[in-house]
Motif scaffolding. Structure first.
Motif, PDB file in Angstrom:
ATOM      1  N   ASN A  41       6.376  11.002  -0.396  1.00 37.53           N
ATOM      2  CA  ASN A  41       7.551  10.228  -0.801  1.00 37.53           C
ATOM      3  C   ASN A  41       7.076   8.845  -1.194  1.00 37.53           C
ATOM      4  O   ASN A  41       6.242   8.252  -0.532  1.00 37.53           O
ATOM      5  CB  ASN A  41       8.555  10.120   0.349  1.00 37.53           C
ATOM      6  CG  ASN A  41       9.084  11.465   0.766  1.00 37.53           C
ATOM      7  OD1 ASN A  41       9.475  12.246  -0.086  1.00 37.53           O
ATOM      8  ND2 ASN A  41       9.069  11.751   2.063  1.00 37.53           N
ATOM      9  N   THR A  50       4.991   2.303 -12.702  1.00 39.59           N
ATOM     10  CA  THR A  50       6.345   2.045 -12.212  1.00 39.59           C
ATOM     11  C   THR A  50       6.965   3.177 -11.413  1.00 39.59           C
ATOM     12  O   THR A  50       7.903   2.955 -10.655  1.00 39.59           O
ATOM     13  CB  THR A  50       7.280   1.735 -13.392  1.00 39.59           C
ATOM     14  OG1 THR A  50       7.270   2.857 -14.305  1.00 39.59           O
ATOM     15  CG2 THR A  50       6.819   0.481 -14.131  1.00 39.59           C
ATOM     16  N   HIS A  51       6.476   4.392 -11.576  1.00 42.44           N
ATOM     17  CA  HIS A  51       7.066   5.498 -10.837  1.00 42.44           C
ATOM     18  C   HIS A  51       6.054   6.621 -10.658  1.00 42.44           C
ATOM     19  O   HIS A  51       4.985   6.619 -11.270  1.00 42.44           O
ATOM     20  CB  HIS A  51       8.316   6.029 -11.552  1.00 42.44           C
ATOM     21  CG  HIS A  51       8.006   6.714 -12.851  1.00 42.44           C
ATOM     22  ND1 HIS A  51       7.774   6.037 -14.020  1.00 42.44           N
ATOM     23  CD2 HIS A  51       7.878   8.040 -13.154  1.00 42.44           C
ATOM     24  CE1 HIS A  51       7.525   6.895 -14.993  1.00 42.44           C
ATOM     25  NE2 HIS A  51       7.583   8.118 -14.489  1.00 42.44           N
ATOM     26  N   THR A  52       6.406   7.569  -9.809  1.00 44.60           N
ATOM     27  CA  THR A  52       5.554   8.731  -9.556  1.00 44.60           C
ATOM     28  C   THR A  52       6.420   9.977  -9.533  1.00 44.60           C
ATOM     29  O   THR A  52       7.634   9.908  -9.323  1.00 44.60           O
ATOM     30  CB  THR A  52       4.827   8.595  -8.212  1.00 44.60           C
ATOM     31  OG1 THR A  52       5.796   8.406  -7.184  1.00 44.60           O
ATOM     32  CG2 THR A  52       3.858   7.424  -8.225  1.00 44.60           C
ATOM     33  N   GLU A  53       5.785  11.107  -9.734  1.00 45.28           N
ATOM     34  CA  GLU A  53       6.544  12.363  -9.762  1.00 45.28           C
ATOM     35  C   GLU A  53       5.688  13.489  -9.208  1.00 45.28           C
ATOM     36  O   GLU A  53       4.572  13.727  -9.657  1.00 45.28           O
ATOM     37  CB  GLU A  53       6.961  12.696 -11.191  1.00 45.28           C
ATOM     38  CG  GLU A  53       7.717  14.011 -11.319  1.00 45.28           C
ATOM     39  CD  GLU A  53       7.986  14.391 -12.764  1.00 45.28           C
ATOM     40  OE1 GLU A  53       8.486  15.499 -13.001  1.00 45.28           O
ATOM     41  OE2 GLU A  53       7.665  13.573 -13.650  1.00 45.28           O
ATOM     42  N   SER A 100      -3.289   4.390 -14.926  1.00 41.50           N
ATOM     43  CA  SER A 100      -2.156   4.586 -14.013  1.00 41.50           C
ATOM     44  C   SER A 100      -2.579   4.591 -12.548  1.00 41.50           C
ATOM     45  O   SER A 100      -1.714   4.651 -11.661  1.00 41.50           O
ATOM     46  CB  SER A 100      -1.429   5.892 -14.345  1.00 41.50           C
ATOM     47  OG  SER A 100      -2.299   7.007 -14.220  1.00 41.50           O
ATOM     48  N   SER A 130       2.184   6.529 -12.497  1.00 46.29           N
ATOM     49  CA  SER A 130       2.336   5.505 -13.527  1.00 46.29           C
ATOM     50  C   SER A 130       2.472   4.174 -12.798  1.00 46.29           C
ATOM     51  O   SER A 130       2.567   4.129 -11.573  1.00 46.29           O
ATOM     52  CB  SER A 130       3.543   5.765 -14.426  1.00 46.29           C
ATOM     53  OG  SER A 130       4.736   5.395 -13.766  1.00 46.29           O
ATOM     54  N   CYS A 157       7.898   4.853  -2.444  1.00 44.50           N
ATOM     55  CA  CYS A 157       8.861   3.769  -2.488  1.00 44.50           C
ATOM     56  C   CYS A 157       8.445   2.773  -3.554  1.00 44.50           C
ATOM     57  O   CYS A 157       7.284   2.770  -3.990  1.00 44.50           O
ATOM     58  CB  CYS A 157       8.961   3.076  -1.120  1.00 44.50           C
ATOM     59  SG  CYS A 157       7.436   2.301  -0.570  1.00 44.50           S
ATOM     60  N   HIS A 158       9.384   1.961  -4.012  1.00 43.04           N
ATOM     61  CA  HIS A 158       9.064   0.956  -5.020  1.00 43.04           C
ATOM     62  C   HIS A 158       8.085  -0.056  -4.441  1.00 43.04           C
ATOM     63  O   HIS A 158       8.157  -0.408  -3.281  1.00 43.04           O
ATOM     64  CB  HIS A 158      10.328   0.241  -5.470  1.00 43.04           C
ATOM     65  CG  HIS A 158      11.260   1.139  -6.214  1.00 43.04           C
ATOM     66  ND1 HIS A 158      10.949   1.691  -7.434  1.00 43.04           N
ATOM     67  CD2 HIS A 158      12.484   1.589  -5.884  1.00 43.04           C
ATOM     68  CE1 HIS A 158      11.951   2.442  -7.841  1.00 43.04           C
ATOM     69  NE2 HIS A 158      12.892   2.399  -6.918  1.00 43.04           N
ATOM     70  N   ARG A 159       7.182  -0.514  -5.274  1.00 43.86           N
ATOM     71  CA  ARG A 159       6.222  -1.519  -4.851  1.00 43.86           C
ATOM     72  C   ARG A 159       6.968  -2.785  -4.418  1.00 43.86           C
ATOM     73  O   ARG A 159       7.824  -3.282  -5.109  1.00 43.86           O
ATOM     74  CB  ARG A 159       5.291  -1.870  -6.003  1.00 43.86           C
ATOM     75  CG  ARG A 159       4.152  -2.803  -5.589  1.00 43.86           C
ATOM     76  CD  ARG A 159       3.422  -3.308  -6.813  1.00 43.86           C
ATOM     77  NE  ARG A 159       3.108  -2.208  -7.697  1.00 43.86           N
ATOM     78  CZ  ARG A 159       2.786  -2.369  -8.976  1.00 43.86           C
ATOM     79  NH1 ARG A 159       2.760  -3.563  -9.497  1.00 43.86           N
ATOM     80  NH2 ARG A 159       2.496  -1.322  -9.716  1.00 43.86           N
ATOM     81  N   THR A 192      -0.505   0.915  -8.567  1.00 39.62           N
ATOM     82  CA  THR A 192       0.381   2.040  -8.251  1.00 39.62           C
ATOM     83  C   THR A 192       1.587   1.532  -7.482  1.00 39.62           C
ATOM     84  O   THR A 192       1.546   0.462  -6.874  1.00 39.62           O
ATOM     85  CB  THR A 192      -0.332   3.093  -7.377  1.00 39.62           C
ATOM     86  OG1 THR A 192      -0.638   2.509  -6.096  1.00 39.62           O
ATOM     87  CG2 THR A 192      -1.599   3.599  -8.040  1.00 39.62           C
ATOM     88  N   PRO A 193       2.665   2.312  -7.473  1.00 38.88           N
ATOM     89  CA  PRO A 193       3.764   2.017  -6.544  1.00 38.88           C
ATOM     90  C   PRO A 193       3.299   2.209  -5.101  1.00 38.88           C
ATOM     91  O   PRO A 193       2.193   2.682  -4.847  1.00 38.88           O
ATOM     92  CB  PRO A 193       4.828   3.048  -6.928  1.00 38.88           C
ATOM     93  CG  PRO A 193       4.445   3.514  -8.293  1.00 38.88           C
ATOM     94  CD  PRO A 193       2.955   3.437  -8.346  1.00 38.88           C
TER      95      PRO A 193
END
Length: 227
Positions: free
Chosen positions: A220, A205-208, A38, A203, A222-224, A17-18
């Protein structure tokens, strides 16, 4: 209720995960959604304390003892030689300890929970003889007996008939109205959209987040961070 501090989860030191920062607010009802792999189940297991974080940390405003965990059915031992009523009574362990006796009041609570999920007639049956839907009803009865403040459920409706799904969703809504916090891994989007006010899509690469209001839990991401 739960704060995630630069949290990454995964296996054998590899994040799936991120990096996650934020909180699940007390009383929220969140569906974890996303493609297979994911990190939904991995995040849930990390919250439950069954897996260590790859990096970062979690903190709780309530004891982990007030948490109830329901894994996927494929992870449940169905051949252990206990009766259905004994399986549900295991939800009383916080009150009596692993080696304490079940009181009359506790037994009444166990029977009442079985009646609530329409499984009282199977009280003396072996879990291994039940269908998938029947077993899930029994496991939900154990959750009711636990009276936990936080419920973590991993694909609780997978392989379950529609009638059982409707019953179990009604029980989850009832627990939510009573102030219980729920985090549930789900794949069926119509169920998510109808019953879950908060949704977290994961996912690699990103989350929503979606379905959030200003007074509801916010996370909130942040990028891994690369090693």
């Amino acid at each position: 209720m739960i704060a995630l501090n630069h949290l990454s989860v995964g296996y054998q030191g590899r994040a799936v995960t991120p990096c996650l920062n934020g909180v699940f607010q007390r009383g929220s009802m969140t569906a974890l959604i996303g493609a297979n792999g994911s990190g939904k189940s991995t995040l849930l297991k990390t919250v439950a304390g069954l897996m260590p974080p790859v990096s970062g940390s979690l903190s709780f405003s309530t004891p982990r003892a007030s948490m109830a965990w329901l894994p996927q059915q494929s992870e449940i031992e169905k051949t252990f030689p206990v009766s259905v009523v004994d399986l549900v009574a295991m939800g009383c362990w916080q009150k009596c300890g692993w080696f304490g006796g079940i009181t009359r009041q506790m037994r009444q609570s166990v029977l009442a929970a079985l009646e609530k999920v329409n499984m009282l007639a199977f009280a003396s049956a072996q879990p291994g003889t039940l269908s998938g839907g029947q077993l899930q009803r029994v496991l939900f009865a154990r959750l009711l007996v636990q009276e936990a403040e936080l419920l973590l459920l991993d694909e609780p409706f997978a392989g379950v008939d529609s009638q059982t799904t409707e019953l179990l969703l009604a029980l989850l809504e009832e627990r939510h109205r009573a102030g219980c916090t729920l985090i549930v891994v789900l794949h069926d989007m119509p169920t998510v959209e109808k019953y879950f006010p908060q949704r977290l899509r994961l996912s690699a690469t990103h989350t929503e987040w979606s379905g959030l209001e200003s007074t509801v839990a916010q996370l909130n991401f942040c990028h891994r961070q690369k090693a």
